[in-house]
Design a protein around this motif. Structure first.
Motif, PDB file in Angstrom:
ATOM      1  N   VAL A  13       1.965   2.073  -3.422  1.00  0.00           N
ATOM      2  CA  VAL A  13       0.879   2.674  -4.191  1.00  0.00           C
ATOM      3  C   VAL A  13       0.698   4.133  -3.778  1.00  0.00           C
ATOM      4  CG1 VAL A  13      -1.590   2.590  -4.654  1.00  0.00           C
ATOM      5  CG2 VAL A  13      -0.289   0.475  -4.519  1.00  0.00           C
ATOM      6  N   ILE A  15     -14.666   4.445   0.491  1.00  0.00           N
ATOM      7  CA  ILE A  15     -14.329   3.079   0.089  1.00  0.00           C
ATOM      8  C   ILE A  15     -13.423   2.394   1.096  1.00  0.00           C
ATOM      9  CG2 ILE A  15     -14.707   3.512  -2.345  1.00  0.00           C
ATOM     10  CD1 ILE A  15     -11.719   3.631  -2.697  1.00  0.00           C
ATOM     11  N   GLY A  16     -13.225   3.013   2.251  1.00  0.00           N
ATOM     12  CA  GLY A  16     -12.605   2.268   3.348  1.00  0.00           C
ATOM     13  C   GLY A  16     -11.225   2.720   3.798  1.00  0.00           C
ATOM     14  N   ALA A  17     -10.748   3.896   3.332  1.00  0.00           N
ATOM     15  CA  ALA A  17      -9.461   4.370   3.827  1.00  0.00           C
ATOM     16  C   ALA A  17      -9.612   4.786   5.279  1.00  0.00           C
ATOM     17  CB  ALA A  17      -8.981   5.550   2.994  1.00  0.00           C
ATOM     18  N   LYS A  18      -8.658   4.353   6.100  1.00  0.00           N
ATOM     19  CA  LYS A  18      -8.690   4.750   7.504  1.00  0.00           C
ATOM     20  C   LYS A  18      -8.022   6.104   7.642  1.00  0.00           C
ATOM     21  CE  LYS A  18      -8.778   0.149   9.347  1.00  0.00           C
ATOM     22  NZ  LYS A  18      -7.919  -0.954   8.948  1.00  0.00           N
ATOM     23  N   ARG A  36       2.295  11.136  -8.550  1.00  0.00           N
ATOM     24  CA  ARG A  36       1.415  11.549  -9.645  1.00  0.00           C
ATOM     25  C   ARG A  36       0.763  12.896  -9.331  1.00  0.00           C
ATOM     26  NH1 ARG A  36      -1.668   6.912 -12.041  1.00  0.00           N
ATOM     27  NH2 ARG A  36      -2.541   6.722  -9.985  1.00  0.00           N
ATOM     28  N   SER A  37       0.337  13.045  -8.094  1.00  0.00           N
ATOM     29  CA  SER A  37      -0.337  14.303  -7.769  1.00  0.00           C
ATOM     30  C   SER A  37       0.663  15.463  -7.814  1.00  0.00           C
ATOM     31  CB  SER A  37      -1.037  14.186  -6.419  1.00  0.00           C
ATOM     32  OG  SER A  37      -0.486  15.058  -5.489  1.00  0.00           O
ATOM     33  N   GLU A  65      -4.423   6.141   7.002  1.00  0.00           N
ATOM     34  CA  GLU A  65      -3.991   5.992   5.610  1.00  0.00           C
ATOM     35  C   GLU A  65      -4.074   7.307   4.843  1.00  0.00           C
ATOM     36  OE1 GLU A  65      -5.129   1.281   5.394  1.00  0.00           O
ATOM     37  OE2 GLU A  65      -6.656   2.776   4.987  1.00  0.00           O
ATOM     38  N   ILE A  66      -5.071   8.123   5.195  1.00  0.00           N
ATOM     39  CA  ILE A  66      -5.160   9.459   4.584  1.00  0.00           C
ATOM     40  C   ILE A  66      -3.993  10.318   5.067  1.00  0.00           C
ATOM     41  CG2 ILE A  66      -6.560  11.552   4.397  1.00  0.00           C
ATOM     42  CD1 ILE A  66      -7.939   9.301   3.035  1.00  0.00           C
ATOM     43  N   MET A 117       0.921   7.413  -6.006  1.00  0.00           N
ATOM     44  CA  MET A 117      -0.161   8.403  -6.073  1.00  0.00           C
ATOM     45  C   MET A 117       0.356   9.790  -5.730  1.00  0.00           C
ATOM     46  SD  MET A 117      -3.559   6.453  -4.666  1.00  0.00           S
ATOM     47  CE  MET A 117      -2.916   6.164  -3.060  1.00  0.00           C
ATOM     48  N   GLN A 170      -0.870   9.336   3.341  1.00  0.00           N
ATOM     49  CA  GLN A 170      -0.825   9.756   1.951  1.00  0.00           C
ATOM     50  C   GLN A 170      -0.349  11.204   1.812  1.00  0.00           C
ATOM     51  OE1 GLN A 170      -4.582   9.665  -0.063  1.00  0.00           O
ATOM     52  NE2 GLN A 170      -3.667  10.649  -1.859  1.00  0.00           N
ATOM     53  N   ARG A 186     -12.080   8.397  -0.885  1.00  0.00           N
ATOM     54  CA  ARG A 186     -11.177   7.415  -0.277  1.00  0.00           C
ATOM     55  C   ARG A 186     -11.735   6.895   1.043  1.00  0.00           C
ATOM     56  NH1 ARG A 186      -6.215   7.084  -2.553  1.00  0.00           N
ATOM     57  NH2 ARG A 186      -5.721   8.652  -4.119  1.00  0.00           N
ATOM     58  N   LYS A 187     -12.306   7.831   1.811  1.00  0.00           N
ATOM     59  CA  LYS A 187     -12.867   7.405   3.097  1.00  0.00           C
ATOM     60  C   LYS A 187     -14.076   6.504   2.886  1.00  0.00           C
ATOM     61  CE  LYS A 187     -11.205  10.349   6.552  1.00  0.00           C
ATOM     62  NZ  LYS A 187     -11.517  10.979   7.822  1.00  0.00           N
ATOM     63  N   LEU A 215       0.838  -1.190   0.000  1.00  0.00           N
ATOM     64  CA  LEU A 215       0.000   0.000   0.000  1.00  0.00           C
ATOM     65  C   LEU A 215       0.880   1.249   0.000  1.00  0.00           C
ATOM     66  CD1 LEU A 215      -2.867   1.073   0.113  1.00  0.00           C
ATOM     67  CD2 LEU A 215      -2.692   1.102   2.582  1.00  0.00           C
TER      68      LEU A 215
END
Lengths: 402, 227
Positions: free
Chosen positions: A5, A316-319, A12-13, A322-323, A9, A326, A313-314, A2
């Motif tokens: 990934v 679909i299950g991001a804790k 990319r941003s 994890e945010i 991300m 990121q 993101r939240k 993760l």
């Protein structure tokens, strides 16, 4: 997995807003580059100076005149040392191999239609040996010439280049503050420091300098060469005791002179230079902090812009964590990028400074690790608040955000 | 599968307390296809947020797969959303800079599922978009975007798919295609809860729940609507 990934991300941003990323990183780039180049310049100056100072020999003790005090009132004059003191030291102190009294001042030199300003140093006969000057042509003046205060001089290589380009100077007459001097020798170049060129001077007998050029009775320093380095302390104590006696300084009063050896002088210079390096580094570090504030600012904008993305993101299950990660990865990536470019730029700047400015610079691994670590830490520190703000967003409100 | 008892949600609006959901009871079994209808302000969005574990009720019980959702902490709610719920939104809500495949893969990554790319590709195949896997949302049509969103909702094999007006931003032809996709998925055993204000859409489902003022006013099976 993760984390990889997230890294992709984040990259990319950052690449989506290339100019913005670059401008944000610029603060860090400038900060790191200035830390590295400033420290390299400071370190270079320090080591070069120490090298040159140690060239003069570490077995030299220097006596400098102190301030004469009468009834606790400092007169401000520093004329407590004389040629006789030098003779006295030479005759009475054991374990030494040479004594050279000096006077020096800058003066104008003229040869035919050329002129230059340089240091005129009046010395004893053994100065060339004590100060590690080798003769290139001709000879140094002898005791006889000193005793009779002859107008002869020995020319340093920089002065030689300035006044006698392509001419054999031996036997020529040069004007020192309007007085004629016969050139009897030249010295081998020692190499210049950025702030001091030992070759940019001429040497004349100390007596001639006192009587005919400067018009002074005292001397400005007396160099004493010890036979062995181990004897330095003994010699220093002897010098102090004898000179106190000679100057009639009663018990409990301060010396009217200083006795230092070059090792001490080396240390104190080294300390001063280190302070200078830290100062430069500190100023540069402030710009790194400012760069960090730039990161925080842009990350806050980025969080606001991407509120909806955070909501998705939240949903679909991001804790929370994890945010947070990121956005932290993004800010650390900026500072990492900035740090990397800054290191290259800093090394480049110090190269340019040493090539063009003639300053020696030393890029230490320590300063690279320090500034790089610091910039990444700044990325974490200043990225934390925006990242935390993102992580704490309410998913429903974030999804509704337009 | 879903048990809801006296579920209520009140919001503090300045000085006033507003009751958005007022003591709702129902159960939904596995394999059902339920449409929730109602005018705006009837509480259907609030209900969807609660069913989707995006929000917690003020009072009442919400049991999903025998798990008491109302007692969970935010991180546990995130896990439930990741594992048991698939969202399909009216405005697609795809990540604009990620490809269709990456968008579909995202829930698997947060769920730390192995072979995520393969599973995500299968989900795209299921919605008929395997050939667009490398495209970004901006390069896709509205219908295609919604298919990607459905693939993303499906990818974790969730207990329920919650679709909030999934055809609202689509033309009628594309809307029909998307609705047919939901019907197909339901026939394969996926539980679907769909919010819509189009009677036409609702009539194709197996059960319609009608809401008004935070209450259920009608709950009809087999698409036979008693008005």
């Amino acid at each position: 997995m993760l984390i990889w990934v997230m890294f992709k991300m984040a990259l990319r941003s950052l690449l989506t807003h290339k100019l913005r990323t670059f401008l944000t990183a610029l603060g860090i780039i400038i900060g790191v580059a200035s830390v590295i180049s400033m420290i390299s310049i400071g370190e270079g100056a320090r080591l070069q100076t120490l090298n040159t100072i140690s060239k003069f020999g570490t077995n030299i003790i220097t006596i400098k005149p102190g301030q004469k005090k009468s009834r606790h009132v400092t007169t401000g004059k520093v004329d407590t040392l004389t040629l006789e003191d030098a003779d006295f030291v030479e005759k009475n102190i054991s374990l030494i191999t040479g004594v050279a009294a000096q006077v020096y001042r800058s003066a104008q030199l003229k040869f035919e239609n050329k002129n230059t300003n340089t240091t005129v140093r009046g010395t004893g006969a053994s100065y060339a040996r004590l100060a590690n000057f080798e003769m290139d042509r001709g000879r140094y003046f002898n005791n006889e010439e000193i005793r009779s205060a002859q107008r002869v001089c020995v020319v340093g290589s920089t002065v030689l280049k300035n006044l006698f380009e392509g001419i054999n100077p031996l036997g020529k007459t040069v004007k020192v503050d309007g007085k004629n001097f016969l050139v009897i020798g030249t010295t081998v170049s020692k190499g210049a420091l950025s702030w001091y060129d030992p070759d940019d001077q001429i040497f004349i007998p100390v007596t001639t300098a006192q009587k005919r050029v400067f018009g002074m009775k005292h001397v400005q320093s007396i160099d004493v060469q010890a036979e062995k380095i181990e004897d330095l302390e003994t010699i220093k104590e002897d010098i102090s005791r004898f000179l106190r006696q000679r100057h009639n300084i009663s018990e409990g009063k301060e010396d009217d002179f200083y006795v230092q050896n070059s090792a001490q002088w080396l240390n104190s210079w080294g300390d001063a230079a280190k302070t200078f390096t830290y100062l430069l580094g500190g100023i540069a570090a402030i710009s790194l902090m400012v760069g960090g504030i730039g990161i925080m600012n842009i990350m806050l904008v980025s969080v606001t812009e991407r509120t909806r993305e955070i909501g998705i993101r939240k949903a679909i299950g991001a804790k929370k964590r994890e945010i947070l990660e990121q956005f932290l990865i993004e800010s650390v990536l900026i500072s990492f990028l900035g740090g990397g470019i800054g290191i290259l730029l800093g090394i480049g700047i110090s190269r340019i400074v040493s090539n063009i400015g003639g300053w020696e610079t030393i890029v230490s691994t320590q300063s690279i690790i320090l500034s790089f670590g610091f910039s990444v830490a700044i990325g974490v520190f200043f990225g934390f608040y925006p990242a935390n703000k993102a992580a704490n967003l309410n998913p429903i409100e974030a999804l509704r955000y337009e | 599968m879903i048990e809801v008892e006296r579920l209520s949600k009140t919001y503090q609006m300045g000085e006033q307390k507003v009751s958005a959901l007022d003591g709702v009871d129902f159960t939904i079994e596995k394999g059902e296809f339920v449409a929730i209808m109602g005018p705006s302000g009837s509480g259907k969005s609030t209900l969807m947020n609660l069913l989707g574990c995006l929000d917690l009720p003020s009072s009442g019980i919400y049991r999903l797969e025998n798990l008491d959702i109302q007692d969970l902490k935010p991180n546990q709610l995130a896990e439930v959303r990741n594992r048991s719920i698939g969202f399909v939104f009216q405005s697609f809500n795809l990540l604009p800079r990620a490809t269709a495949l990456e968008n579909t893969e995202l829930p698997l990554l947060y769920g730390r599922v192995a072979k995520s790319a393969e599973i995500a590709f299968q989900a795209l195949e299921r919605v008929g978009l395997a050939h667009r896997a490398k495209h970004r949302p901006t390069e896709l049509s509205g219908g295609e975007r919604q298919r990607v969103a459905i693939a993303r909702a499906l990818v974790n094999s969730p207990a329920i798919i919650l679709a909030d007006e999934p055809t609202g931003n689509l033309d009628s032809t594309t809307g029909k295609e998307i609705l047919n996709l939901f019907l197909e998925l339901n026939q394969e055993g996926v539980t679907v809860i769909l919010v819509t204000h189009e009677l036409e859409v609702a009539q194709q489902t197996k059960r319609i729940i009608q809401m008004r003022d935070g209450k259920i006013i009608n709950d009809t099976m087999n698409g036979v609507l008693s008005c």
